[in-house]
Scaffold this motif. Structure first.
Motif, PDB file in Angstrom:
ATOM      1  N   ASP A   1      41.723 -17.983 -13.151  1.00  0.00           N
ATOM      2  CA  ASP A   1      42.267 -17.165 -14.233  1.00  0.00           C
ATOM      3  C   ASP A   1      43.706 -17.590 -14.483  1.00  0.00           C
ATOM      4  N   LYS A   2      44.477 -16.776 -15.193  1.00  0.00           N
ATOM      5  CA  LYS A   2      45.836 -17.159 -15.571  1.00  0.00           C
ATOM      6  C   LYS A   2      46.738 -17.369 -14.365  1.00  0.00           C
ATOM      7  N   SER A   3      46.481 -16.647 -13.287  1.00  0.00           N
ATOM      8  CA  SER A   3      47.344 -16.754 -12.109  1.00  0.00           C
ATOM      9  C   SER A   3      46.780 -17.690 -11.045  1.00  0.00           C
ATOM     10  N   ARG A   4      45.521 -18.076 -11.211  1.00  0.00           N
ATOM     11  CA  ARG A   4      44.880 -18.934 -10.206  1.00  0.00           C
ATOM     12  C   ARG A   4      44.272 -20.148 -10.896  1.00  0.00           C
ATOM     13  N   PRO A   5      44.878 -21.319 -10.732  1.00  0.00           N
ATOM     14  CA  PRO A   5      44.406 -22.517 -11.431  1.00  0.00           C
ATOM     15  C   PRO A   5      43.106 -23.046 -10.829  1.00  0.00           C
ATOM     16  N   PHE A   6      42.519 -23.999 -11.529  1.00  0.00           N
ATOM     17  CA  PHE A   6      41.285 -24.622 -11.051  1.00  0.00           C
ATOM     18  C   PHE A   6      41.556 -25.286  -9.705  1.00  0.00           C
ATOM     19  N   PRO A   7      40.749 -24.991  -8.701  1.00  0.00           N
ATOM     20  CA  PRO A   7      41.034 -25.506  -7.350  1.00  0.00           C
ATOM     21  C   PRO A   7      40.723 -26.996  -7.223  1.00  0.00           C
ATOM     22  N   LEU A   8      41.281 -27.609  -6.187  1.00  0.00           N
ATOM     23  CA  LEU A   8      40.958 -28.993  -5.870  1.00  0.00           C
ATOM     24  C   LEU A   8      39.594 -29.028  -5.180  1.00  0.00           C
ATOM     25  N   ILE A   9      38.687 -29.779  -5.746  1.00  0.00           N
ATOM     26  CA  ILE A   9      37.322 -29.865  -5.223  1.00  0.00           C
ATOM     27  C   ILE A   9      37.218 -31.121  -4.360  1.00  0.00           C
ATOM     28  N   LEU A  10      36.821 -30.951  -3.122  1.00  0.00           N
ATOM     29  CA  LEU A  10      36.760 -32.069  -2.187  1.00  0.00           C
ATOM     30  C   LEU A  10      35.718 -33.109  -2.599  1.00  0.00           C
ATOM     31  N   ASN A  11      36.040 -34.362  -2.336  1.00  0.00           N
ATOM     32  CA  ASN A  11      35.119 -35.464  -2.575  1.00  0.00           C
ATOM     33  C   ASN A  11      33.801 -35.235  -1.841  1.00  0.00           C
ATOM     34  N   LYS A  12      32.700 -35.370  -2.556  1.00  0.00           N
ATOM     35  CA  LYS A  12      31.332 -35.276  -2.036  1.00  0.00           C
ATOM     36  C   LYS A  12      30.968 -33.896  -1.499  1.00  0.00           C
ATOM     37  N   SER A  13      31.839 -32.907  -1.672  1.00  0.00           N
ATOM     38  CA  SER A  13      31.489 -31.555  -1.222  1.00  0.00           C
ATOM     39  C   SER A  13      30.488 -30.939  -2.190  1.00  0.00           C
ATOM     40  N   LEU A  14      29.633 -30.090  -1.662  1.00  0.00           N
ATOM     41  CA  LEU A  14      28.652 -29.379  -2.473  1.00  0.00           C
ATOM     42  C   LEU A  14      29.240 -28.020  -2.842  1.00  0.00           C
ATOM     43  N   ASN A  15      29.150 -27.659  -4.108  1.00  0.00           N
ATOM     44  CA  ASN A  15      29.776 -26.435  -4.598  1.00  0.00           C
ATOM     45  C   ASN A  15      28.819 -25.683  -5.520  1.00  0.00           C
ATOM     46  N   ILE A  16      29.085 -24.388  -5.650  1.00  0.00           N
ATOM     47  CA  ILE A  16      28.338 -23.552  -6.590  1.00  0.00           C
ATOM     48  C   ILE A  16      29.315 -22.991  -7.604  1.00  0.00           C
ATOM     49  N   ALA A  17      29.066 -23.288  -8.872  1.00  0.00           N
ATOM     50  CA  ALA A  17      29.905 -22.780  -9.958  1.00  0.00           C
ATOM     51  C   ALA A  17      29.245 -21.559 -10.590  1.00  0.00           C
ATOM     52  N   LEU A  18      30.092 -20.610 -11.025  1.00  0.00           N
ATOM     53  CA  LEU A  18      29.557 -19.359 -11.583  1.00  0.00           C
ATOM     54  C   LEU A  18      30.342 -18.929 -12.815  1.00  0.00           C
ATOM     55  N   LEU A  19      29.665 -18.206 -13.680  1.00  0.00           N
ATOM     56  CA  LEU A  19      30.310 -17.449 -14.743  1.00  0.00           C
ATOM     57  C   LEU A  19      30.106 -15.973 -14.442  1.00  0.00           C
ATOM     58  N   LEU A  20      31.219 -15.241 -14.403  1.00  0.00           N
ATOM     59  CA  LEU A  20      31.178 -13.826 -14.031  1.00  0.00           C
ATOM     60  C   LEU A  20      31.570 -12.950 -15.214  1.00  0.00           C
ATOM     61  N   GLU A  21      31.015 -11.769 -15.226  1.00  0.00           N
ATOM     62  CA  GLU A  21      31.383 -10.769 -16.226  1.00  0.00           C
ATOM     63  C   GLU A  21      31.881  -9.529 -15.493  1.00  0.00           C
ATOM     64  N   TYR A  22      33.105  -9.108 -15.810  1.00  0.00           N
ATOM     65  CA  TYR A  22      33.684  -7.934 -15.161  1.00  0.00           C
ATOM     66  C   TYR A  22      33.075  -6.679 -15.779  1.00  0.00           C
ATOM     67  N   SER A  23      32.656  -5.760 -14.935  1.00  0.00           N
ATOM     68  CA  SER A  23      31.921  -4.586 -15.413  1.00  0.00           C
ATOM     69  C   SER A  23      32.744  -3.741 -16.372  1.00  0.00           C
ATOM     70  N   GLU A  24      34.090  -3.779 -16.247  1.00  0.00           N
ATOM     71  CA  GLU A  24      34.941  -2.955 -17.112  1.00  0.00           C
ATOM     72  C   GLU A  24      35.401  -3.695 -18.361  1.00  0.00           C
ATOM     73  N   ASN A  25      35.128  -4.990 -18.449  1.00  0.00           N
ATOM     74  CA  ASN A  25      35.511  -5.763 -19.624  1.00  0.00           C
ATOM     75  C   ASN A  25      34.458  -6.831 -19.856  1.00  0.00           C
ATOM     76  N   LYS A  26      33.374  -6.466 -20.525  1.00  0.00           N
ATOM     77  CA  LYS A  26      32.237  -7.359 -20.674  1.00  0.00           C
ATOM     78  C   LYS A  26      32.455  -8.454 -21.709  1.00  0.00           C
ATOM     79  N   GLU A  27      33.573  -8.411 -22.417  1.00  0.00           N
ATOM     80  CA  GLU A  27      33.832  -9.436 -23.432  1.00  0.00           C
ATOM     81  C   GLU A  27      34.405 -10.712 -22.826  1.00  0.00           C
TER      82      GLU A  27
END
Length: 705
Positions: free
Chosen positions: A147-173
């Motif tokens: 988000d605005k205060s937390r930049p995209f993290p450094l992703i390790l070479n060859k590491s396996l990761n799970i990416a997600l899209l989240l919706e906050y229950s109080e702000n669904k937009e």
């Protein structure tokens, strides 16, 4: 490789390597191979591709970034190479997925081995997984939100990761991107209880997906999927400016984790919004995207291969035997004093070499041991023997090559261990890798100082010695001993290499020697004499060597090449290479030996070497070429080459277009060279009646499929 005007004479190096990996993939498809061996071959192709992208593609990517436009010998610019590589690699990726999903998974199920997807889990399976997740997985996970205060993290070479899209229950937009690294410290393959004798596994990333809501309480998961980045690991080291090479290489290992992204693999049907975010943050072009149907990173199949209780799904065990020459006496130094010994690994045991070093470490007559070490195992008995020798007061010198790619960390640890034991440790030469394999033992005997020398085509690695084919040579010939002493003086000090008695070395005169041997055959043929070259190696890339072979072919020399991997020479081209045949052998063992034969007008000569016909071996490494002069040993090596040339099971023949074709078999027996060598050695030892009491457990392997 230097650039040449006629680009039609050479195959592209990188595309040739991909054809080699295709031959490995073909072994995964080959139904005549046992099932778990096929899984292992598929895992090897995945591991191979990772290193290929990190090193070779990374290097070409650097050239593109530097706006380097010069063509390679095959006539391709760096941009054109990347395009051709991408096209071929994407095709290979699809073949890997089809092999896994459509062939190997159904075969595993027939054997009651199940790798379950999420929709195949029973309620009992899910309950077990939930307990496993809460106990072992959840405490290790670290969800990362962008988000605005937390930049995209450094992703390790060859590491396996799970990416997600989240919706906050109080702000669904508003949707939020998050990523979770699949912990490499945990087993990726998790076994779950099965009621019968079957085996059931689930992948760690699927366990995390099943319980993902526990990481994002108060949020709704809109979409998720696994992804994996491969980064440029071709990082150069400024050796001249490095005050401490050990520290510099340790730093470079850490930097590998953060090189530029050159490949993105992601699960099929990954949400387009997630893909767009990763592409933008990692600055990845569409041609570097690889959509994967099924699990990412198939190297987890090595773990399936290792499960116990399925020996029937693997190759029959081959137990290396002690050379019949070494069985003739318990005094190994006496045996070597009487005759030169050639060892054919892995059929003849590498333990003989280990025992030689251990004997030297304990022998009070041994004064000094000197050895080059390029790649050693994680629990190397050789390194421990050298440390013991130093503890016993012997002068021990070890050249441990820190620049052995992807083995740097292991070698650093061993270097520190040897130094602590009191050994003299050399870290190699500035600007050169020491790739030659040589051991020198200096011993005081009744008639004075005597030197024993071991040289080899392969590394002093007791683990890979069981799966690589290599040739070792042990001698007490004083000329080889003098050459070995001269070489080690050069490596450890500033001594200049003078003319050696038997050995040729790179980068001093090895290229010149090879060209002389090739050109001599060409001259003999032009003078109406019979001329022939047989050469076995890992790779053939060097343009000057290739051109010399073309000239030899045009002069009428018969050239038979056995090249396991990369081959940039085009065989069978009229007026260029019509007398050249190139074959590659890919089987259960990695063909690693380098053998060079020249007919020499009937007075044939045969050499072993640590070097391939590549520019890096001839010009930028310390390599060794040595002759086999004993007639009996030379005959053995010529017979080995003859069998390789007759292989019609695992051999593939290269055509002028860069494709490999399975040879036709007519009315002759099928010959698998690797199976033949083991059977032959067993029969030879039986005939000499030198077997120990447990020999009856060995059985020859049939040559007929």
């Amino acid at each position: 490789m230097k650039n040449k005007k006629n680009n039609h004479n050479y195959l592209n190096r990188e595309l040739s390597w991909l054809e080699f990996n295709q031959r490995v993939l073909d072994e995964a498809k080959d139904e005549s191979n046992p099932l778990l061996e096929r899984l292992k071959f598929l895992a090897i192709t995945a591991s191979n591709l990772d290193e290929f992208f990190m090193v070779r593609v990374g290097s070409i990517w650097d050239q593109v970034q530097a706006n380097f436009k010069e063509k390679d010998p095959s006539g391709l610019t760096p941009i054109e190479q990347l395009e051709s590589i991408g096209h071929r690699a994407h095709k290979m990726s699809v073949e890997q997925q089809e092999c896994y999903n459509n062939t190997l998974l159904p075969c595993l199920r027939k054997e009651h081995i199940y790798i379950l997807s999420l929709n195949e889990l029973s309620q009992e399976d899910k309950l077990y997984i939930e307990k496993y997740y809460n106990s072992y997985v959840f405490p290790v996970l670290t969800p990362m939100v962008v988000d605005k205060s937390r930049p995209f993290p450094l992703i390790l070479n060859k590491s396996l990761n799970i990416a997600l899209l989240l919706e906050y229950s109080e702000n669904k937009e508003e949707t939020i991107f998050a990523t979770v690294q699949v912990p490499s410290v945990l087993k990726r393959l998790v076994e779950i209880p099965a009621e019968d004798n079957s085996k059931k596994f689930v992948l760690l990333e699927d366990i995390i997906k099943l319980n993902i809501n526990s990481l994002f309480v108060g949020y709704k998961v809109m979409a998720m999927g696994a992804y994996r980045l491969t980064r440029n690991a071709d990082l150069s080291i400024d050796e001249e400016g490095a005050e401490d090479l050990l520290e510099t290489i340790e730093q470079s290992i850490r930097l590998r984790r953060w090189g530029a992204t050159i490949k993105l693999e992601y699960e099929k049907e990954l949400d387009d919004r997630i893909l767009a975010i990763i592409k933008e943050e990692e600055e990845i072009e569409d041609k570097s995207l690889y959509e994967i149907k099924g699990p990412l990173d198939l190297t987890f199949l090595f773990k399936i291969y290792s499960i116990e209780g399925y020996a029937q799904l693997k190759f029959d065990d081959i137990k290396p035997v002690i050379s019949s020459e070494l069985l003739q006496s318990d005094d190994i130094f006496q045996v070597i004093s009487n005759k030169d010994i050639v060892l054919h690994h892995p059929y003849e045991s590498f333990d003989s070499v280990v025992e030689l070093i251990k004997a030297a470490a304990k022998d009070p007559k041994v004064l000094a041991i000197k050895q080059t070490l390029y790649r050693v195992s994680g629990k190397s008995p050789i390194v421990e023997a050298l440390a013991e020798a130093a503890d016993n007061g012997k002068q021990v010198t070890a050249l441990l090559e820190l620049k052995a790619r992807f083995d740097e960390e292991n070698n650093i640890n061993w270097a520190k261990r040897l130094e602590q034991a009191g050994c003299h440790v050399i870290y190699g030469l500035v600007g050169l890798k020491t790739h030659g394999k040589i051991l020198l033992i200096v011993r005081r005997e009744e008639d004075g100082i005597k030197r024993y020398v071991h040289m080899s085509t392969g590394n002093y690695n007791d683990v890979t010695a069981n799966i690589y084919t290599d040739i070792g040579f042990i001698t007490s010939n004083p000329y080889f001993g003098a050459d070995a002493s001269t070489l080690f003086n050069m490596l450890s000090g500033y001594s200049q290499i003078r003319d050696l008695n038997k050995i040729n070395i790179a980068p001093t005169n090895l290229r010149k020697k090879f060209l002389y041997l090739i050109n001599r055959e060409a001259e003999n043929s032009r003078n109406g004499k019979k001329a022939k070259i047989i050469a076995k190696m890992n790779s053939l890339v060097d343009v000057e060597i290739i051109d010399a072979l073309y000239k030899a072919s045009n002069a009428g020399v018969t050239v038979e090449l056995i090249v396991r991997g990369i081959c940039c020479l085009k065989p069978g081209v009229p007026g260029l290479s019509e007398n050249i045949v190139v074959r590659s052998i890919v089987g259960r063992f990695l063909e690693h030996s380098r053998i060079y034969y020249f007919y020499n007008n009937g007075d044939d000569v045969i050499y072993l070497s640590s070097a391939d016909w590549m520019s890096r071996n001839l010009d930028r490494r310390v390599e060794i070429l040595f002759p086999i002069e004993d007639k009996k040993n030379a005959k053995v090596l010529k017979e080995i080459l003859s069998v390789y040339l007759k292989d019609n099971v695992k051999a593939r023949v290269l055509n002028k277009d860069g494709k490999y074709i399975k040879p036709e078999v007519k009315d002759e027996d099928y010959i698998n060279s690797q199976e033949y060598f083991y059977s032959k050695i067993i029969e030879d030892i039986k005939s000499l009646k030198k077997l120990k009491s447990n020999m009856e457990e060995f059985r020859p392997i049939t040559l007929i499929n």
